[in-house]
Design a protein around this motif. Structure first.
Motif, PDB file in Angstrom:
ATOM      1  N   GLU A 116     -14.267 -47.769  30.476  1.00  0.00           N
ATOM      2  CA  GLU A 116     -13.323 -47.229  29.491  1.00  0.00           C
ATOM      3  C   GLU A 116     -13.040 -48.290  28.430  1.00  0.00           C
ATOM      4  O   GLU A 116     -12.891 -49.469  28.754  1.00  0.00           O
ATOM      5  N   ILE A 117     -12.945 -47.852  27.196  1.00  0.00           N
ATOM      6  CA  ILE A 117     -12.685 -48.776  26.093  1.00  0.00           C
ATOM      7  C   ILE A 117     -11.695 -48.146  25.107  1.00  0.00           C
ATOM      8  O   ILE A 117     -11.556 -46.920  25.051  1.00  0.00           O
ATOM      9  N   GLU A 118     -11.015 -49.002  24.356  1.00  0.00           N
ATOM     10  CA  GLU A 118     -10.234 -48.521  23.223  1.00  0.00           C
ATOM     11  C   GLU A 118     -10.843 -49.138  21.970  1.00  0.00           C
ATOM     12  O   GLU A 118     -11.082 -50.349  21.914  1.00  0.00           O
ATOM     13  N   VAL A 119     -11.088 -48.284  20.986  1.00  0.00           N
ATOM     14  CA  VAL A 119     -11.757 -48.754  19.778  1.00  0.00           C
ATOM     15  C   VAL A 119     -10.924 -48.422  18.550  1.00  0.00           C
ATOM     16  O   VAL A 119     -10.114 -47.482  18.559  1.00  0.00           O
ATOM     17  N   GLU A 120     -11.125 -49.209  17.520  1.00  0.00           N
ATOM     18  CA  GLU A 120     -10.492 -48.954  16.225  1.00  0.00           C
ATOM     19  C   GLU A 120     -11.610 -48.917  15.190  1.00  0.00           C
ATOM     20  O   GLU A 120     -12.566 -49.684  15.285  1.00  0.00           O
ATOM     21  N   PHE A 121     -11.470 -48.027  14.229  1.00  0.00           N
ATOM     22  CA  PHE A 121     -12.498 -47.909  13.196  1.00  0.00           C
ATOM     23  C   PHE A 121     -11.919 -47.182  11.989  1.00  0.00           C
ATOM     24  O   PHE A 121     -10.835 -46.598  12.057  1.00  0.00           O
ATOM     25  N   THR A 122     -12.627 -47.230  10.890  1.00  0.00           N
ATOM     26  CA  THR A 122     -12.254 -46.460   9.706  1.00  0.00           C
ATOM     27  C   THR A 122     -13.128 -45.218   9.657  1.00  0.00           C
ATOM     28  O   THR A 122     -14.347 -45.305   9.860  1.00  0.00           O
ATOM     29  N   SER A 123     -12.512 -44.062   9.431  1.00  0.00           N
ATOM     30  CA  SER A 123     -13.278 -42.822   9.306  1.00  0.00           C
ATOM     31  C   SER A 123     -13.740 -42.665   7.851  1.00  0.00           C
ATOM     32  O   SER A 123     -13.228 -43.342   6.959  1.00  0.00           O
ATOM     33  N   PRO A 124     -14.688 -41.763   7.594  1.00  0.00           N
ATOM     34  CA  PRO A 124     -15.219 -41.630   6.233  1.00  0.00           C
ATOM     35  C   PRO A 124     -14.161 -41.261   5.176  1.00  0.00           C
ATOM     36  O   PRO A 124     -14.382 -41.482   3.981  1.00  0.00           O
ATOM     37  N   ASP A 125     -13.013 -40.718   5.607  1.00  0.00           N
ATOM     38  CA  ASP A 125     -11.934 -40.421   4.650  1.00  0.00           C
ATOM     39  C   ASP A 125     -10.992 -41.628   4.480  1.00  0.00           C
ATOM     40  O   ASP A 125      -9.860 -41.484   4.006  1.00  0.00           O
ATOM     41  N   ALA A 126     -11.452 -42.802   4.934  1.00  0.00           N
ATOM     42  CA  ALA A 126     -10.763 -44.080   4.709  1.00  0.00           C
ATOM     43  C   ALA A 126      -9.491 -44.242   5.524  1.00  0.00           C
ATOM     44  O   ALA A 126      -8.612 -45.025   5.175  1.00  0.00           O
ATOM     45  N   LYS A 127      -9.381 -43.507   6.621  1.00  0.00           N
ATOM     46  CA  LYS A 127      -8.203 -43.648   7.506  1.00  0.00           C
ATOM     47  C   LYS A 127      -8.555 -44.519   8.712  1.00  0.00           C
ATOM     48  O   LYS A 127      -9.636 -44.395   9.280  1.00  0.00           O
ATOM     49  N   LEU A 128      -7.598 -45.362   9.092  1.00  0.00           N
ATOM     50  CA  LEU A 128      -7.780 -46.196  10.276  1.00  0.00           C
ATOM     51  C   LEU A 128      -7.517 -45.344  11.520  1.00  0.00           C
ATOM     52  O   LEU A 128      -6.491 -44.654  11.592  1.00  0.00           O
ATOM     53  N   ARG A 130      -7.712 -44.911  15.938  1.00  0.00           N
ATOM     54  CA  ARG A 130      -7.819 -45.521  17.253  1.00  0.00           C
ATOM     55  C   ARG A 130      -8.236 -44.459  18.248  1.00  0.00           C
ATOM     56  O   ARG A 130      -7.796 -43.307  18.144  1.00  0.00           O
ATOM     57  N   MET A 131      -9.043 -44.839  19.212  1.00  0.00           N
ATOM     58  CA  MET A 131      -9.556 -43.843  20.133  1.00  0.00           C
ATOM     59  C   MET A 131      -9.869 -44.489  21.481  1.00  0.00           C
ATOM     60  O   MET A 131     -10.381 -45.604  21.519  1.00  0.00           O
ATOM     61  N   VAL A 132      -9.526 -43.773  22.540  1.00  0.00           N
ATOM     62  CA  VAL A 132      -9.935 -44.197  23.881  1.00  0.00           C
ATOM     63  C   VAL A 132     -11.193 -43.409  24.249  1.00  0.00           C
ATOM     64  O   VAL A 132     -11.251 -42.195  24.055  1.00  0.00           O
ATOM     65  N   MET A 133     -12.193 -44.119  24.737  1.00  0.00           N
ATOM     66  CA  MET A 133     -13.439 -43.469  25.127  1.00  0.00           C
ATOM     67  C   MET A 133     -13.758 -43.888  26.552  1.00  0.00           C
ATOM     68  O   MET A 133     -13.442 -45.010  26.944  1.00  0.00           O
ATOM     69  N   ARG A 134     -14.385 -42.983  27.298  1.00  0.00           N
ATOM     70  CA  ARG A 134     -14.746 -43.358  28.660  1.00  0.00           C
ATOM     71  C   ARG A 134     -16.094 -42.782  29.051  1.00  0.00           C
ATOM     72  O   ARG A 134     -16.619 -41.887  28.404  1.00  0.00           O
ATOM     73  N   ASP A 135     -16.651 -43.355  30.102  1.00  0.00           N
ATOM     74  CA  ASP A 135     -17.915 -42.933  30.709  1.00  0.00           C
ATOM     75  C   ASP A 135     -19.054 -42.893  29.675  1.00  0.00           C
ATOM     76  O   ASP A 135     -19.223 -43.838  28.932  1.00  0.00           O
ATOM     77  N   PHE A 136     -19.777 -41.776  29.615  1.00  0.00           N
ATOM     78  CA  PHE A 136     -20.997 -41.749  28.807  1.00  0.00           C
ATOM     79  C   PHE A 136     -20.733 -42.042  27.333  1.00  0.00           C
ATOM     80  O   PHE A 136     -21.492 -42.783  26.688  1.00  0.00           O
TER      81      PHE A 136
END
Ligand code: ZN
Length: 180
Positions: A116-128, A130-136
């Motif tokens: 499991e990880i938590e990631v931060e990124f900018t989406s194409p509409d320029a918004k910051l 945050r998302m938790v992702m797990r497994d595959f």
């Protein structure tokens, strides 16, 4: 109209270089690159792709898991374009599973990744974001994120004995997962 891009293959020095941040995410070339990467991913039956794989050293990746002939058991999700992604935190737990790579055709390897990880990124509409992702899906992110730093899944494997061809993978692992 999105265009299919050529995929850099292992041995191309671009796959071993570090990608640069994107400062103006709403410029047209970023939008076009995102669309082209998604189209290239779908065409190639992939579940993720990173900009360096099409020869552009920028920090942009796409995670787009769905069942397809190369990953018959992949979960279905809406594609996510991630610009300048960061790994914020991760579980202690590490799990091994099989991965392939468009830049390393014909081979699969057993790769340890954080469950499991938590990631931060900018989406194409320029918004910051945050998302938790797990497994595959977390695995796909970690694989693509590695491409931004010039790392491929082979570098993460514990043993080269944990490698097989696509043909053997589809026969042994996908058809008989309980035998793993
Ligand atoms: Zn890859």
């Amino acid at each position: 109209m999105a265009e299919l891009r050529d995929i850099a293959q292992l041995g191309d020095p671009i796959l071993r270089q570090t990608a640069q941040p994107i400062y103006h995410v709403q410029e047209e070339w970023v939008q076009r690159l995102s669309e082209d990467l998604l189209a290239t991913l779908v065409h190639a039956n992939a579940v993720g792709i990173a900009a360096p794989q099409v020869g552009l050293l920028y920090r942009l990746l796409v995670v787009a898991s769905r069942p397809n002939p190369r990953y018959p058991t992949a979960p279905e999700m809406a594609p996510i374009v991630m610009i300048n992604p960061h790994l914020i935190s991760h579980s202690d737990e590490i799990v091994e599973d099989w991965e392939g790579c468009l830049s390393i055709p014909g081979l699969r390897g057993l790769v340890p990744r954080y469950r499991e990880i938590e990631v931060e990124f900018t989406s194409p509409d320029a918004k910051l974001q945050r998302m938790v992702m797990r497994d595959f899906v977390a695995r796909v992110f970690q694989h693509e994120f590695d491409h931004l730093g010039g790392t491929v899944f082979l570098d993460r494997m514990n043993s080269l004995h944990d490698m097989m061809t696509d043909q053997e993978y589809l026969k042994r692992i996908v058809a008989h997962p309980a035998e793993m």
